[in-house]
Design an enzyme around this catalytic site. Structure first.
Site, short mmCIF file in Angstrom:
data_model
loop_
_atom_site.label_atom_id
_atom_site.label_comp_id
_atom_site.label_asym_id
_atom_site.label_seq_id
_atom_site.Cartn_x
_atom_site.Cartn_y
_atom_site.Cartn_z
N HIS A 237 56.17 37.99 -15.58
CA HIS A 237 56.47 39.23 -16.26
C HIS A 237 57.86 39.66 -15.81
O HIS A 237 58.21 39.52 -14.64
CB HIS A 237 55.45 40.30 -15.90
N GLY B 105 59.04 49.15 -26.11
CA GLY B 105 58.35 49.23 -24.83
C GLY B 105 56.92 49.74 -24.91
O GLY B 105 56.22 49.73 -23.91
N GLU C 284 50.94 40.81 -14.12
CA GLU C 284 51.95 41.86 -14.23
C GLU C 284 51.67 43.04 -13.30
O GLU C 284 52.60 43.64 -12.76
CB GLU C 284 51.97 42.32 -15.69
N GLU D 75 46.72 38.21 -22.79
CA GLU D 75 47.33 38.74 -21.57
C GLU D 75 46.71 40.07 -21.16
O GLU D 75 46.43 40.92 -22.02
CB GLU D 75 48.82 38.92 -21.84
N LYS E 109 55.38 37.55 -28.64
CA LYS E 109 54.22 38.28 -28.16
C LYS E 109 53.91 39.46 -29.06
O LYS E 109 54.80 40.14 -29.56
CB LYS E 109 54.47 38.79 -26.74
N ASP F 112 48.72 40.63 -26.05
CA ASP F 112 48.75 41.34 -24.76
C ASP F 112 48.06 42.69 -24.91
O ASP F 112 48.54 43.56 -25.63
CB ASP F 112 50.23 41.53 -24.36
N ASP G 265 55.45 39.06 -10.91
CA ASP G 265 56.72 39.73 -11.21
C ASP G 265 57.39 40.10 -9.88
O ASP G 265 56.81 40.84 -9.08
CB ASP G 265 56.44 41.00 -12.04
N GLY H 46 59.82 42.70 -15.38
CA GLY H 46 60.22 44.09 -15.19
C GLY H 46 61.72 44.21 -14.98
O GLY H 46 62.31 45.26 -15.25
N LYS I 60 51.56 43.07 -29.05
CA LYS I 60 50.75 44.01 -28.28
C LYS I 60 49.48 44.34 -29.06
O LYS I 60 49.56 44.67 -30.27
CB LYS I 60 51.55 45.29 -28.02
#
Lengths: 413, 413
Positions: free
Chosen positions: B346, B19, B296, B269, B212, B243, B319, B348, B214
C-alpha cells in the site's frame, strides 16, 4: 444536557520499585481524566491509564471525542450508546490512527467512561447498580457488536443476559461479602528477594489468598528462584500468578514456562507479545495444564475474539481503561461468557472502576466471581478509594464509578 | 553528526471524490514529516501517512523519538539500526501507548524513514542502490527480528539474502524497464458510474494493465454493478482489484465476495477488520480460489507473522509509512519471502519511498516484481515526484528516498 468537557493530564510518580516489571522499569502511573459536565452541576469522570510519557497525546485525542458530546442529552446518548461508540471509533480521519487501538482508543475509553460515570451520578446510584437495573435490551444498546456477527449476534447477546436474570438472587450475596481481591503489589520486578518474602507474608496477614510475582528476568534462574521463594513463603493453598509482561519470545516462553510449572502457578500472564495470537496458542498447548492469562495490552473486541477462538487464554484480563471503556469491556465480557473463559480484569484504574464491572459480570452475566486485582499505590489520590478488607473489595455505594480524583486542579489541561 | 530534527505537519485536501472509499469519505492526505539534519548540510526526510485529524499527535510523538538521535553519528546508528529500532519501539513509558501500533508506531516510521533517507543522501545514492549495496549481514543488522524467533531466526534471514545474491543479475533488468504500476485512482468510491468508466479507459490509454475499484457500498448490488462496469470496460486481460476498506463483517464478506468472483478479481482487498486474523482465514477458505490482499492497516511484523501463518493472505500490502518504516518493511518482506507470499505495498507515500523498496525486494530478496500501486494526487507537492510512463515507474536516480516535499516551510511545527 452536557455543557462542557475538560480533559486533565494527571501523573503520579511511584517510588522504591513499585510498579516495575520486566518491560516497564520506571513507570509513572498516569491518567487521561475526562471530566464531563452537565447543566445540573454533575461531573462525570472517565479514566484512561498510561505510564507517563505520551499521556498528553491521549488527552488531546480525548478532547476531540469529548467535544462531540457537548450540547447532547446524556440519557439519549446512553439509550443507544453502541451507535455513538461505533460512530466515534470510526471517525473517518481519526480512524486511520488505529483503528480501535493505541492513543485514539485509549482516548475513547476515557470519554466513554466519563459518560458512564455521569450517567450513574445523574441517577444517584453506583455504576454496578445502574448496569444491573438495565434491561438486557438496554445493556445491549450500549454495545457495539460490529465485527462480531459470526460469534455474538445481537439477539444472542440479549438472550444470554435474559437467561441470567432468573438466577440473579443466587449471585447477589457477593454484594454483602464483597468481591475477592488478589495482591499485585507483593512481587514487583525490582523488589529484592527479602522484600518479596516480607511482602508475601504481609499479603497473607492482610487476608489475601492470591498474589502475583513479576518474572521475565534476563537470567531465567532468577525467575525460578523468586517463584520458589513465593511458593515456599505462602504455602500450597494460596494462588500464585506469575507475570512476564511480554518479555519472552515464544521459544523462551516455552522453556521458562515449563520450569515455572514446578511452583504450580495459577496462571502465567502476558508471556509474549500481545499481538501474537498464534504464539499464545502454541504456548498454551505446550504448557497445558498451566493456563495463560492475557489481555492487559489487547486493545479491542476483535483481537479478544481471535484469542477466544483459538482457545489459548485460560483467563481474559480485559481492562476498561485500555479497551474502549465500560462499553467494550462489557462486550468482551459477553464474548468471554460465550466462550466459557473467566474475566479477571487488569486494573489500570487501580480497581476503582472494575470493582463495579466485576459485580455486573458476576450478577448480571453469570461470570464466576473469581477475584479482582488490587494495586494500592494510588489510593490516596482518589476521592473514594476502593476499600479492601481482609482480602475483599467492599461493595461501593457512592453514586458513580468511583473514579473521581482529588486535587484535579493541580494538573494541566 | 545529526544536529537537529524538525517535524512538520503537512496536510493536502483532496477534491472531487479523490481518495474516497467505503470507510473514509473525506480524507485529507497528510504527512508527519520528520526532517533530520546533519552537520554537513544534508537533510533526511521521513514520512508517516495519516488522513488529517490527529496528524499533530503523530508529529508530537515523532519529536519524542527524533530527539534521541541528536548528537549521534548516523552511520553508527545505521550499523546496528535494528537495536536502535527495538530500543525506541520499547521506550518503556511510550510503549504502553501501543505497543508497536497506532500513533506511536506511525511516529517511529517517520523518524526511521528520515534515517534511511539521510543515510542514502550522505552516500549520494538512491535508497534502492544503498540497500542493494549492503551485505546480507548489514541488511539484517538494520532489522529488529524480535518476536519472530520461531519463524525467522537471524541466521536464516542472512542466509535468505545471501542465497539471492548469485542470481541478482537476472533480476536487474527491472532497473531499465522500470517497475510496473497499477492505477488506484480510477475507481474511488464517490466517483459516478460515468466517471468510473471514463477513468478505466484513461487508465488503459495511459498504459496501465491493472487497476482498482473501491467497493463496500451499503447496497451490495452497487458493488456488483460497478465491478461489471469496470470488467466490461477494460476487458478480460486487465487485472482488476476490488477494495472494501474493512467495510464488511465476515458474513457479508463471504456473501459479497462470492458474487464479486463473477468478474474474476485479481484480489479482494481489506474485506473486513484488519485485526481479525481468523476471519480472514475463514474468508480465504470460503472464497478460494479468489485471493485476499491485506496489510494496509496492519501495524507490525507480529501481526503480519500471524496472517502469514494462517495462510489467509494471497498478497501482503505492508506499507512503510504505517509499520515502523523501511526497517520493519524489510523485516515483513523477508517474512513474506519465507512464507512464499508476494509483497504489493500500500502506498501511503504515493509510491515515492516504495518505488525504492520494491526494487530491493525484487533484486535483493528475490520477490516477484508484480506491480506497485500508483496514486497521483500529491505529485505536485514532491520535489522529485515518481515518474510513471506507459504504466511503469521509472527507476529513481536522485540520492535519497524521493520523499522531499516542496514548500515545507508553509506547514506548522
Amino acid at each position: 444536557m452536557i455543557s462542557k468537557i475538560v480533559v486533565k493530564d494527571a501523573r503520579f510518580p511511584l517510588t522504591g520499585g513499585a510498579g516495575s516489571d520486566a518491560i516497564h522499569q520506571n513507570p509513572v502511573y498516569s491518567y487521561t481524566v475526562a471530566c464531563l459536565y452537565d447543566d445540573k452541576g454533575n461531573c462525570g469522570t472517565g479514566l484512561a491509564f498510561t505510564l507517563g510519557a505520551g499521556n498528553e497525546l491521549v488527552c488531546a485525542a480525548a478532547r476531540f471525542y469529548g467535544e462531540k458530546l457537548v450540547g447532547k442529552e446524556l440519557t439519549e446518548v446512553m439509550a443507544s450508546f453502541g451507535d455513538w461508540f461505533k460512530q466515534r471509533s470510526d471517525e473517518q480521519q481519526f480512524r486511520w490512527l488505529g483503528p480501535h487501538k493505541g492513543v485514539v482508543h485509549l482516548a475513547l475509553a476515557a470519554v466513554t467512561n466519563a459518560c458512564y460515570d455521569l450517567w450513574a451520578k445523574q441517577q444517584q446510584v453506583p455504576l454496578w447498580k445502574l448496569l444491573l437495573d438495565l434491561t438486557p435490551e438496554q445493556v445491549v444498546n450500549t454495545l457495539d457488536l460490529s465485527y462480531l456477527e459470526e460469534v455474538l449476534p445481537r439477539e444472542e447477546a440479549v438472550r444470554m443476559l435474559t437467561e441470567m436474570q432468573a438466577s440473579r438472587a443466587s449471585r447477589e450475596g457477593v454484594l454483602r461479602t464483597g468481591y475477592a481481591a488478589y495482591d499485585t503489589s507483593a512481587g514487583w520486578f525490582n523488589y529484592s528477594d527479602d522484600q518479596l518474602e516480607a511482602n508475601c507474608k504481609r499479603a497473607l496477614d492482610n487476608g489475601f489468598r492470591a498474589l502475583k510475582l513479576k518474572v521475565g528476568a534476563k537470567d531465567p534462574d532468577t525467575d525460578i528462584r523468586r517463584a520458589h521463594i513465593v511458593r515456599n513463603t505462602v504455602g500450597d493453598e494460596i494462588k500464585v500468578m506469575v507475570d512476564a509482561n511480554q518479555q519472552w519470545n515464544l521459544p523462551q516462553a516455552i522453556a521458562i514456562g515449563k520450569k515455572l510449572a514446578a511452583i504450580n502457578p495459577y496462571w502465567i500472564e502476558e508471556p509474549t507479545h500481545p499481538d501474537d495470537i498464534l504464539a499464545h496458542k502454541t504456548l498454551a498447548d505446550a504448557l497445558n495444564p498451566v493456563k495463560l492469562a492475557l489481555g492487559e495490552h489487547v486493545p479491542n473486541k476483535v483481537i479478544f475474539k481471535n484469542y477466544l477462538q483459538t482457545g489459548s487464554a485460560g483467563f481474559i484480563q480485559v481492562d476498561a481503561v485500555r479497551v474502549g471503556g465500560v462499553s467494550e469491556f462489557i462486550t468482551v465480557s459477553l464474548l468471554c461468557k460465550k466462550f466459557g473463559v473467566p474475566v479477571v480484569p487488569h486494573v489500570g484504574d487501580m480497581g476503582q472502576l472494575h470493582q463495579h464491572l466485576v459485580l455486573f459480570n458476576h450478577i448480571g452475566m453469570g461470570h464466576e466471581a473469581l477475584f479482582l486485582e488490587h494495586i494500592p499505590h494510588l489510593r490516596k489520590h482518589f476521592v473514594h478509594p476502593a476499600l479492601i478488607t481482609d482480602g475483599f473489595y467492599k461493595t461501593p455505594e457512592t453514586p458513580g464509578s468511583s473514579c473521581d480524583l482529588l486535587s484535579l486542579n493541580t494538573f494541566p489541561g
